[in-house]
Design a protein around this motif. Structure first.
Motif, short mmCIF file in Angstrom:
data_model
loop_
_atom_site.label_atom_id
_atom_site.label_comp_id
_atom_site.label_asym_id
_atom_site.label_seq_id
_atom_site.Cartn_x
_atom_site.Cartn_y
_atom_site.Cartn_z
N ARG A 58 0.84 -1.21 0.00
CA ARG A 58 0.00 0.00 0.00
C ARG A 58 0.87 1.26 0.00
O ARG A 58 0.68 2.16 -0.81
N ASP A 59 1.86 1.29 0.89
CA ASP A 59 2.65 2.50 1.04
C ASP A 59 3.59 2.76 -0.14
O ASP A 59 3.78 3.90 -0.54
N VAL A 60 4.15 1.69 -0.67
CA VAL A 60 5.06 1.87 -1.81
C VAL A 60 4.27 2.38 -3.02
O VAL A 60 4.70 3.30 -3.73
N THR A 61 3.09 1.82 -3.22
CA THR A 61 2.27 2.25 -4.36
C THR A 61 1.88 3.72 -4.20
O THR A 61 1.95 4.49 -5.15
N LEU A 62 1.48 4.08 -2.99
CA LEU A 62 1.13 5.47 -2.73
C LEU A 62 2.32 6.39 -3.01
O LEU A 62 2.19 7.43 -3.65
N SER A 63 3.49 6.00 -2.52
CA SER A 63 4.68 6.81 -2.70
C SER A 63 5.02 6.96 -4.18
O SER A 63 5.36 8.04 -4.64
N LEU A 64 4.92 5.87 -4.90
CA LEU A 64 5.26 5.92 -6.32
C LEU A 64 4.28 6.82 -7.07
O LEU A 64 4.67 7.57 -7.95
N ASN A 65 3.02 6.74 -6.70
CA ASN A 65 2.05 7.59 -7.37
C ASN A 65 2.31 9.07 -7.11
O ASN A 65 1.96 9.91 -7.91
N LYS A 66 2.95 9.34 -6.00
CA LYS A 66 3.31 10.74 -5.69
C LYS A 66 4.72 11.06 -6.13
O LYS A 66 5.26 12.10 -5.79
N PHE A 67 5.36 10.15 -6.84
CA PHE A 67 6.74 10.30 -7.32
C PHE A 67 7.75 10.42 -6.19
O PHE A 67 8.79 11.04 -6.34
N GLU A 68 7.41 9.85 -5.03
CA GLU A 68 8.36 9.88 -3.92
C GLU A 68 9.20 8.61 -3.96
O GLU A 68 9.01 7.68 -3.18
N LEU A 69 10.12 8.59 -4.89
CA LEU A 69 10.88 7.37 -5.11
C LEU A 69 11.79 7.05 -3.94
O LEU A 69 11.99 5.88 -3.60
N GLY A 70 12.36 8.07 -3.32
CA GLY A 70 13.26 7.86 -2.20
C GLY A 70 12.55 7.19 -1.03
O GLY A 70 13.10 6.27 -0.39
N ILE A 71 11.34 7.61 -0.77
CA ILE A 71 10.57 7.03 0.34
C ILE A 71 10.22 5.58 0.01
O ILE A 71 10.35 4.69 0.84
N ALA A 72 9.82 5.35 -1.23
CA ALA A 72 9.47 3.99 -1.64
C ALA A 72 10.68 3.06 -1.46
O ALA A 72 10.54 1.94 -0.97
N CYS A 73 11.84 3.53 -1.84
CA CYS A 73 13.06 2.72 -1.68
C CYS A 73 13.30 2.38 -0.22
O CYS A 73 13.64 1.25 0.12
N GLN A 74 13.15 3.36 0.62
CA GLN A 74 13.41 3.15 2.04
C GLN A 74 12.44 2.12 2.62
O GLN A 74 12.83 1.25 3.39
N LEU A 75 11.17 2.23 2.23
CA LEU A 75 10.17 1.28 2.70
C LEU A 75 10.56 -0.15 2.31
O LEU A 75 10.48 -1.08 3.11
#
Length: 872
Positions: free
Chosen positions: A616-633
Motif C-alpha cells: 500500500r505505502d510503496v504504491t502510494l509513494s510511487l504515485n506521488k513520485f516519492e521514489l526515495g521514500i518507496a526505496c526506504q520502505l
RNA sequence: GGAGGUAUAGCUCAGUUGGUUAGAGCGUUUGCUUGACAUGCAAAAGGUCAUUGGUUCGAGCCCAACUAUCUCCACCA
C-alpha cells in the motif's frame, strides 16, 4: 545459485532478453490506458554522466511501475543535436586531426558532424542499455532526424505566418577570438580590476562648462551618440536637450534624460554607446539614437575611430586615455572592479555587437503557458519549482532563435535578390513565388537547439501529421528533468505544446537535483571530479547504482555521490540474493501451496500483514513520485522484517521433521519473496528478474508480471500487533544475555509469566531459536521459575532467566532501576498529555485512546519492576 | 540587484495533509564462523532537529525574524 551476488553474470544477458522479447515496445492498445514519458534527449556531445543516470533511473522506475500496473507504457528515447556544443566539439576534434574548420565548406563540416553524432549517439544508447532502461528503441529519435526536422519546419512556418517570428537588430555577444556570435549561456563572467575613467565632455560652444562621464570603456567613445543623465537629477536637469562635444573627434551629441543613469554611481552622467553595451542599446531605442559600431569583427578599431583605425581595442583604450589626458579632458581615474564576460571556449573578452537575428514574440505565447500551470493543468513536483517557472515566464523577453552556426536546423527563410522578397515555406522553394526568380538564397543561420527540443513531446510522435500515436500518447504524463533546465527547456515545451498542439505537453514535471561529488562540489570536466556511471556499474552492478541514486533522496534536492553509498546498496542486493537463495534452497521437494490454503502461524500473519502495508505505502509513494521514500520502505521491509525476522522465524519449522509445517513455511516464504521482488523490480530490474526466473512457481519475466496490489483480506491487524509481543520477548532475552555477560552461545532457560500464554506457547520454538534459549516455558506464578533468576519486564509479561552464578544482585538492582527510570519518564509524559484538557478535547479520539492504553501498559510494567526490586 | 534552496547523530542524508520514545546508511564500541548472506548477525553509544520569537491541546514539520551556506537569473556606465 552462487553464494554472492554477481551482477556481471546476468545483467547483459537479461537486457538482451528483454529487448528480444519486445516488452519495451509500446503499441497503441485501446483496451489499456496510455502512460507516456519522453526522455529528455541527452546531447550527442559526449557520454552520459551521473546526472543522466539519475534522470534515466527515475524515468525507468516510473515506466516499469506503470507497465506492471497494466498501462500501455511508452518511454520514448532520443538524443539532441546540441547545436553549438557539438559544433565546438567537432571543430576541436578536427583541429586535433589537423583540419581547420575555416578550410571546410558547410557541407563538408556537416559531414563530420554526422560522423560524430553517429559515434556518440550510439555510445549513449549503449550506456542507457547498461543502466537497464526499458525504453522503446524502435522509436529512437534525434532532434535533426527527418521526423523532427519536419516538425521544426511546420512550427517555424506557422509562427512566421502568424507574425510571431520576426527579424530584427539586436546586440548579441560576439567573441572576437572565435569571430562568432555566442549565446548568453556561453559567456562566463569573471571579476576584473580595472578603472573608472572620468572624462569631461564640454557643452557645445563652451570651453569650461560640461558633463563628466564615468566609463570603464573609453575606447568605445567614438561610438557615443548621447550622454544620459537621470531626469530627476537636479545637478544635470538643465543640460537635457543640449549638446555636448565628443572629445578627440569633436562630434556634438545630445544629452538625454533616462532612468538608466544612476544618480549615485560615478558622476551620475553616463555616455551612451548603443552599439557596444546592452543597456546603452536600450537607451538608444528609447531615444531614437544612432548606433555606431566602432570595431571590426576581430576586436580591432574601425574607421570610426579615426587615427586609431586598425588598433586593438585594448591598445586603443590606452592611447585614448593618454590623448584625453593630454587634451585636459581626463578628470579622474578611480580603481574599479567589475565583471567582464569571456568566451567559454577561448577566454577572449566578449564584445557586444549589433547584428540581425530572428526572434519569437513571447507575449502571446507566455500568457497561456502561465495559466496552464496556474490552472493546475501542469503540476511541478515539488511544487516550489512552479515559482521558478513563473519567475522566468513573467519576465520573459523575445526569444532569439537564430545562431550563426552550421550544425542545426537551417532557418527556412529564403531571400530573392531579384525582387527582394522574403519567403518562408515548409518545402524548399525552387523559384521565387513572387517574381519567379531563380536566385533564391537561404538564410545562413540555424535555429537555437531549444527550438527543436521544445517540440520534442509531439515531434517524436508524428506531428504535424495527425497520427494515431499522437492522438493516443499525447499529452504525455510526466516529464522528468533537473531544475537547471526549467526555463531553457520545460518552459519552452509548455508554450510550444500549447501553441502547436493546443494541449499541454505533459501533466506532471518531476524535478530532481544535481549529483555532486563527495565534497559537495558540482561534477565538472574542468575539476575532473566527474564519476562515470559505466565504471560504477562495472564495479557494483547497475541495480546497485540505480538504488543508490534513488534511496534517501528527496525530490528536487541535490545529492552527493559516494562509492560508500553504492557499496551499501550492493550489500542490499547481496542480501536480496541470499535471502532468495535460502528460500529457493528450501523449496526443494516441497509442496508449494497458495497462501490462502496455508494454516498460517502468527509469524506468517505478521509478515503477510507487513507485506500488505508495504504494498500500500510503496504504491502510494510511487504515485506521488516519492521514489526515495518507496526505496526506504522496501529496504527496511526486505532487510529488517523479511530477512532479520521472518526468515529466522521460519527456521524452527524448516529444521523440524514435520513435512506439513515445512510446506507451509516454504509456501509463505515464497509468497512474500515473490511479492517483494515484484515490488522491487521497477527500482532494481536486473536482480529481481534473475531471481524471479529461478523461483519454482513463476514463468516468464517479472517485467510483465502484475505489480502487487493491496489485499485487505491479507491484513491481519490484530495478529500482527500481537506478534509484536513475541518480538519484544526475543529482544528482551537477547538484552538480558548481553547485560549480564552471559555467553551468547549458552542456551538459557526462559520462564514467562504472562497473560498471553497461547501466543507464547505457540511461538516458543521460534523464541528459543531466535533468542538462543534452550526452551521457553509459561508459568503461572513466579515461584515456578528457578531461583537466582534475572527478571525482565516486557509489555506482554515478565520473563525469568535462571543464570545461577551470573546473577549479581547489585547489578540486577541497577539494571532494574534504570529500567524503572525509563518507564517513569514515559508515564510522566503520557500522564502530562492525558491531564491536558486541550489534548483530551481537541485531539482525535484514536490518539487519546492510544495514549491511555500506553499509559496502562507502562503503569503495569512499573508495578512489576517495583515488585522485582522488592524481591531482590 | 532579483529569485530560490539548504541547516536534523562524527559523516552523508530521510522524515509530504502538525500527533508513538525523531530514523537509515556509513563510521564507532562490545560480542558472535547462530546450517542464506562476515557484502553477515546481535547488543549499544551518539541528536536542546542552526538561533530567537509566534500560532496550536500538541511543532523537526506551519508563520515571522535573524545567522550561515549553496544555486540560479540579471548585471554593475
Amino acid at each position: 545459485m552462487e553464494k554472492t551476488y554477481n551482477p556481471k553474470e546476468f545483467e547483459d544477458r537479461l537486457y538482451k532478453d528483454w529487448e528480444q522479447s519486445g516488452y519495451f515496445k509500446a503499441v497503441r492498445d485501446d483496451e489499456k490506458v496510455p502512460f507516456t514519458v519522453m526522455m529528455p534527449p541527452p546531447n550527442v556531445t559526449g557520454q552520459l554522466h551521473m546526472g543522466h543516470a539519475v534522470d534515466e533511473t527515475m524515468q525507468d522506475t516510473i515506466i516499469r511501475f506503470k507497465r506492471m500496473q497494466g498501462y500501455c507504457a511508452l518511454w520514448l528515447p532520443g538524443t539532441d543535436h546540441a547545436a553549438i556544443a557539438t559544433e565546438v566539439k567537432v571543430a576541436q576534434d578536427l583541429e586535433k586531426r589537423g583540419i581547420s574548420k575555416d578550410d571546410l565548406s558547410r557541407g563538408e563540416f556537416l559531414g563530420y558532424c554526422w560522423e560524430w553524432k553517429n559515434k556518440y549517439g550510439e555510445r549513449i544508447v549503449n550506456q542507457l542499455k547498461k543502466l537497464g532502461s526499458s525504453c522503446d528503441w524502435s522509436r529512437l529519435a534525434f532532434t535533426m532526424d527527418e521526423k523532427c526536422s519536419k516538425a521544426v519546419r511546420e512550427a517555424f512556418v506557422n509562427l512566421y505566418n502568424k507574425g510571431l517570428i520576426y527579424r530584427g537588430s539586436r546586440l548579441i555577444n560576439w567573441c572576437p577570438g572565435c569571430r562568432t556570435a555566442i549565446s548568453d549561456a556561453e559567456v562566463e563572467y569573471a571579476e576584473e580590476s580595472s578603472y573608472l575613467w572620468h572624462i569631461k565632455y564640454f557643452l557645445e560652444g563652451s570651453d569650461s562648462e560640461g558633463l563628466v562621464v564615468a566609463t570603464t570603456r573609453p575606447e568605445t567613445m567614438f561610438g557615443d551618440t548621447a550622454v544620459a543623465v537621470n531626469p530627476a537629477d537636479p545637478r544635470y536637469k538643465k543640460f537635457i536637450g543640449k549638446n555636448v562635444v565628443l572629445p578627440i573627434i569633436n562630434k556634438p551629441i545630445p544629452v538625454v534624460g533616462d532612468k538608466h543613469a544612476d544618480m549615485t554611481f560615478g558622476t551620475g552622467c553616463v555616455k551612451i554607446t548603443p552599439a557596444h553595451d546592452p543597456n546603452d542599446f536600450e537607451v538608444g531605442l528609447r531615444h531614437n539614437l544612432e548606433s555606431v559600431t566602432v570595431m571590426n569583427e576581430d576586436g580591432t578599431m574601425n574607421a570610426f575611430a579615426g587615427k586609431y583605425e586598425g588598433m586593438d581595442r585594448y591598445a586603443c583604450r590606452k592611447a585614448v586615455v593618454d590623448e584625453l589626458k593630454a587634451l585636459g579632458n581626463l578628470m579622474e581615474i578611480k580603481p574599479h572592479a567589475h565583471n567582464v564576460g569571456h568566451c567559454y571556449r577561448c577566454n577572449t573578452a566578449v564584445e557586444p555587437r549589433i547584428s540581425k537575428q530572428w526572434f519569437v514574440k513571447m507575449d502571446s505565447l507566455a500568457k497561456p503557458a502561465i495559466s496552464a500551470v496556474n490552472d493546475k493543468k501542469i503540476t511541478f513536483v515539488p511544487e516550489r519549482f512552479a515559482k521558478i517557472y513563473y519567475n522566468w515566464m513573467d519576465n520573459v523577453k523575445d526569444w532569439c532563435i537564430s545562431r550563426q552556426l552550421w550544425w542545426g536546423h537551417r532557418i527556412p527563410v529564403w531571400y530573392c535578390p531579384d525582387c527582394g522578397a522574403e519567403i518562408c515555406v515548409k518545402d524548399d522553394p525552387a523559384v521565387c513565388p513572387e517574381c519567379g526568380g531563380k536566385h533564391l538564397k537561404q538564410d545562413e543561420d540555424v535555429l537555437d537547439t531549444w527550438f527543436s527540443s521544445a517540440l520534442w513531446p509531439f515531434s517524436t510522435l508524428g506531428y504535424p501529421d495527425d497520427t494515431s500515436d499522437l492522438e493516443y500518447f499525447y499529452p504525455t504524463d510526466v516529464l522528468v528533468t533537473g531544475y537547471d533546465i526549467i526555463f531553457f527547456w520545460v518552459a519552452r515545451m509548455i508554450f510550444s505544446g500549447l501553441e502547436h498542439m493546443r494541449k499541454v505537453p505533459f501533466r506532471d514535471v518531476l524535478i530532481h537535483g544535481l549529483v555532486r561529488d563527495e565534497q559537495g562540489r558540482k561534477m565538472s570536466k574542468s575539476l575532473g571530479n566527474g564519476v562515470d556511471p559505466l565504471e560504477v556499474i562495472e564495479k557494483y552492478g547497475a541495480d546497485s547504482l540505480r538504488f543508490s541514486l534513488l534511496q534517501g533522496v528527496a525530490p528536487g534536492n541535490d545529492m552527493r555521490y559516494s562509492d560508500a553509498k553504492v557499496e551499501a546498496c550492493r550489500n542490499f542486493m547481496n542480501k536480496i540474493w541470499n535471502a532468495s537463495r535460502y528460500v529457493i534452497m528450501n523449496c526443494e521437494g516441497r509442496k508449494i501451496k497458495p497462501v490462502t490454503e496455508v494454516k498460517l502461524t502468527s509469524a506468517d500473519k505478521w509478515i503477510i500483514s507487513r507485506l500488505q502495508a508495504v504494498i500500500r505505502d510503496v504504491t502510494l509513494s510511487l504515485n506521488k513520485f516519492e521514489l526515495g521514500i518507496a526505496c526506504q520502505l522496501l529496504y527496511d521491509f526486505t532487510w529488517s522484517d523479511f530477512c532479520d525476522w521472518y526468515i529466522e522465524l521460519t527456521k524452527s519449522a524448516l529444521h523440524s521433521d514435520d513435512a506439513d509445517k515445512k510446506d507451509n513455511a516454504v509456501s509463505v516464504l515464497l509468497f512474500v519473496l515473490e511479492n517483494t521482488l515484484r515490488l522491487l523490480h521497477p527500482f532494481v530490474p536486473f536482480i529481481t528478474d534473475e531471481i524471479y526466473r529461478s523461483l519454482p512457481n513463476t514463468k516468464g519475466s517479472i517485467m510483465v508480471a502484475d505489480y502487487p496490489r493491496y489485499n485487505s483480506k491479507l491484513a491481519y491487524r490484530k495478529e500482527a500487533v500481537a506478534f509484536g509481543g513475541v518480538m519484544e520477548i526475543i529482544k528482551a532475552i537477547r538484552e538480558v544475555k548481553v547485560e549480564t555477560g552471559c555467553a551468547p552461545s549458552k542456551k538459557v532457560s526462559v520462564y514467562m509469566l504472562s497473560d498471553a500464554k497461547r501466543l507464547i506457547s505457540a511461538n516458543a520454538d521460534c523464541i528459543a531459536k531466535l533468542a538462543g534459549a534452550a526452551y521457553v516455558k509459561c508459568i503461572s506464578a513466579k515461584e515456578e521459575a528457578e531461583e537466582k533468576s534475572v527478571a525482565k519486564v516486557t509489555s506482554v509479561g515478565t520473563l525469568y532467566i535462571p543464570l545461577g552464578e551470573l546473577v549479581d544482585a547489585e547489578k540486577e538492582r541497577e539494571r532494574l532501576n534504570n529500567e524503572l527510570d525509563r518507564i517513569m519518564n514515559e508515564i510522566r509524559r503520557a500522564d502530562g498529555k492525558l491531564n491536558n484538557q486541550g489534548f483530551i478535547a481537541k485531539a482525535p479520539k484514536q490518539l487519546v485512546e492510544a495514549e491511555r492504553a500506553k499509559l496502562n501498559t507502562f503503569v503495569e510494567m512499573r508495578e512489576k519492576i517495583m515488585e522485582q526490586l522488592k524481591n531482590l
